[in-house]
Design an enzyme around this catalytic site. Sequence first.
Site, PDB file in Angstrom:
ATOM      1  N   LYS A  83       4.081 -15.206   2.291  1.00 51.87           N
ATOM      2  CA  LYS A  83       4.194 -13.764   2.527  1.00 51.87           C
ATOM      3  C   LYS A  83       5.138 -13.551   3.707  1.00 51.87           C
ATOM      4  CE  LYS A  83       0.559 -10.266   2.190  1.00 51.87           C
ATOM      5  NZ  LYS A  83      -0.713  -9.884   2.778  1.00 51.87           N
TER       6      LYS A  83
HETATM    7  C1  E4P Z   1      -2.220  -6.815   1.448  1.00 52.78           C
HETATM    8  O1  E4P Z   1      -1.598  -7.842   1.257  1.00 52.78           O
HETATM    9  C2  E4P Z   1      -2.733  -6.423   2.760  1.00 52.78           C
HETATM   10  O2  E4P Z   1      -3.391  -7.529   3.322  1.00 52.78           O
HETATM   11  C3  E4P Z   1      -3.746  -5.307   2.696  1.00 52.78           C
HETATM   12  O3  E4P Z   1      -3.818  -4.712   1.435  1.00 52.78           O
HETATM   13  C4  E4P Z   1      -3.670  -4.348   3.828  1.00 52.78           C
HETATM   14  O4  E4P Z   1      -4.644  -3.349   3.666  1.00 52.78           O
HETATM   15  P1  E4P Z   1      -5.051  -2.342   4.838  1.00 52.78           P
HETATM   16  O5  E4P Z   1      -3.927  -1.380   5.034  1.00 52.78           O
HETATM   17  O6  E4P Z   1      -6.274  -1.673   4.337  1.00 52.78           O
HETATM   18  O7  E4P Z   1      -5.278  -3.190   6.060  1.00 52.78           O
END
Ligand code: E4P
Length: 219
Positions: A83
Amino acid sequence: MEIFLDSSDIKEIKGLNKANLVDGITTNPSLLASANTNFKILLKEICGEIKGPVSAEVTSPDIPSMLKEADVLRKIAKNIVIKVPLTWNGLQVCSILSEKKVKVNVTLCFSTSQALLAAKAGATYVSPFIGRLDDIGENGIQLIEDIKKIFNNYKNIKTKILSASIRSIEHFNAVAAIGSDVATVPVKIFKELHKHHLTDKGVDIFTADWKKSGMKILT
Ligand code: E4P
């Protein structure tokens, strides 16, 4: 639509994987930090439990360090997806890794132009964040719809839309209706997905009627 769990809680992941409905996992530095344990051991355990893609994020801002971190993360397990944030450096790292056939999830996407660049950089997944856009008074679901429309315009785009920052069942249903390739959901939302009050009511009625009849399926 594939369903990923947005979690690094191995106990919850193992529990929820019992129905074979979890297609993959997304983690982020905040989630891994909150687990407060050796992140490599944890990621290895998650990758052993879930056979699908498991996203693990680089945390350095510069390209050489991002690439070094990606190497460390990739060695943890075969199903690790790297990522990277949707920064200028992140896009360059995405291009370099994608050239080497490494799967990359470009995260923290908040606009259609960002999504298009991630696709051009060869990303396997791009992660638009719905909830965080809603938080600032914008429309996260509209972004998914717009990205889907743009990607549909160009047959050569193979990048999958991974709808992220999902905060409600309404978000989940909306991205499914749009045709998002993946939705990553926190444990709390995942546990709600199968529920409906009429299902519970129906089960109660059927059970009561069956009991009254005195008949038994198992003798
Ligand atoms: C996705 O890869 C992220 O980890 C996640 O969806 C972030 O979500 P949040 O905005 O609720 O922290």
